[in-house]
Design a protein around this motif. Structure first.
Motif, PDB file in Angstrom:
ATOM      1  N   LYS A   4       0.823  -1.203   0.000  1.00 50.85           N
ATOM      2  CA  LYS A   4       0.000   0.000   0.000  1.00 50.85           C
ATOM      3  C   LYS A   4       0.859   1.257   0.000  1.00 50.85           C
ATOM      4  O   LYS A   4       1.936   1.291   0.591  1.00 50.85           O
ATOM      5  CB  LYS A   4      -0.918   0.015   1.234  1.00 50.85           C
ATOM      6  N   TYR A  68      -6.995   8.917  -3.362  1.00 51.18           N
ATOM      7  CA  TYR A  68      -6.320   7.619  -3.313  1.00 51.18           C
ATOM      8  C   TYR A  68      -7.036   6.672  -2.348  1.00 51.18           C
ATOM      9  O   TYR A  68      -7.253   5.494  -2.665  1.00 51.18           O
ATOM     10  CB  TYR A  68      -4.870   7.796  -2.883  1.00 51.18           C
ATOM     11  N   ASP A  72      -8.525   3.036  -3.236  1.00 49.89           N
ATOM     12  CA  ASP A  72      -7.984   1.861  -2.553  1.00 49.89           C
ATOM     13  C   ASP A  72      -9.066   1.114  -1.785  1.00 49.89           C
ATOM     14  O   ASP A  72      -9.053  -0.117  -1.712  1.00 49.89           O
ATOM     15  CB  ASP A  72      -6.862   2.286  -1.605  1.00 49.89           C
ATOM     16  N   TYR A 130      -0.237   2.402  -8.655  1.00 53.48           N
ATOM     17  CA  TYR A 130      -0.662   1.450  -7.624  1.00 53.48           C
ATOM     18  C   TYR A 130      -2.115   1.025  -7.853  1.00 53.48           C
ATOM     19  O   TYR A 130      -2.445  -0.165  -7.818  1.00 53.48           O
ATOM     20  CB  TYR A 130      -0.516   2.077  -6.241  1.00 53.48           C
ATOM     21  N   VAL A 131      -2.986   1.994  -8.104  1.00 54.86           N
ATOM     22  CA  VAL A 131      -4.408   1.706  -8.317  1.00 54.86           C
ATOM     23  C   VAL A 131      -4.601   0.829  -9.551  1.00 54.86           C
ATOM     24  O   VAL A 131      -5.382  -0.134  -9.538  1.00 54.86           O
ATOM     25  CB  VAL A 131      -5.209   3.023  -8.441  1.00 54.86           C
ATOM     26  N   LYS A 134      -3.613  -2.684  -8.781  1.00 51.14           N
ATOM     27  CA  LYS A 134      -4.631  -3.355  -7.962  1.00 51.14           C
ATOM     28  C   LYS A 134      -5.780  -3.847  -8.841  1.00 51.14           C
ATOM     29  O   LYS A 134      -6.324  -4.937  -8.631  1.00 51.14           O
ATOM     30  CB  LYS A 134      -5.167  -2.392  -6.892  1.00 51.14           C
TER      31      LYS A 134
END
Length: 214
Positions: A4, A68, A72, A130-131, A134
């Motif tokens: 994360k 964010y 997340d 990152y998103v 995921k």
């Protein structure tokens, strides 16, 4: 699972951080949907969350941090809904159940999904990467399920077809969030059943009943 992205906080109590950030997410989603990310101020987010701007900055540093957290939280919920399924022993029954869980989550988080896809471009580059990773992890879960179905003989698909089908399954459910205004004749149960039949009919070459699948 990707590590994360750390959001700095001056508060050390993890349970309080989780509680306050959940309040921020709820308030921000409504504002982002109504006004857009750029037109929404952190002061407005704080007010919608039920605390002062000073308190807000104890838990985040920027407005982008809040966006964010919204993105997340969606993938955390997807993972939580699907992690109980035995994807290592995938079957069409497990696949149908996974779709029900995922599409049901979209129904519960319609506003969050809309905000994520409309506003994620405003994230800093590292947060956006990152998103996106995921999201690919969630697609990969459906890809593994489809691969298990192929190996068990329930589906006849090439690896390339499976890859595309996994993205198709993932994106088609999001129609419920983006096209809900035009699908008012459907309940969420009717949408799930009809959509699943359409999808599996194309992959398996025949209509597969989803009645009673939980």
């Amino acid at each position: 699972m990707n590590k994360k992205r750390e959001i700095q906080s001056s508060v050390k109590d993890e349970s309080l951080i989780e509680k306050r950030r959940a309040q921020m997410i709820r308030g921000a989603v409504t504002l982002f949907k109504q006004k857009g990310f750029h037109r929404t101020t952190t002061r407005e987010i704080a007010k919608a969350a039920g605390f002062s701007i000073g308190t807000l900055y104890e838990y985040i540093r920027t407005k982008e941090d809040v966006l964010y957290l919204v993105c997340d939280s969606i993938y955390d919920e997807v993972h939580a809904r699907l992690e109980s399924l035995d994807i290592e022993k995938g079957s069409l029954e497990v696949l149908v159940t996974a779709l029900e869980h995922y599409y049901g989550l979209i129904d519960d988080m319609q506003d969050e999904f809309v905000v994520m896809y409309q506003e994620s471009k405003s994230l800093p580059k590292d947060a956006l990467q990152y998103v996106l990773k995921k999201e690919l992890e969630m697609v990969a879960l459906f890809e593994r399920l489809l691969t298990e179905c192929r190996e068990s003989g329930e589906l006849k698909m090439t690896p390339k077809e499976i890859k595309l089908a996994a993205h198709h399954l993932f994106v088609q459910g999001q129609m419920w969030a983006f096209r809900r205004w035009a699908l008012r004749d459907f309940t969420i149960s009717e949408f799930i059943q009809t959509q699943t039949n359409f999808l599996l009919q194309g992959m398996a070459g025949e209509k597969i009943s989803t009645q009673g699948a939980k």
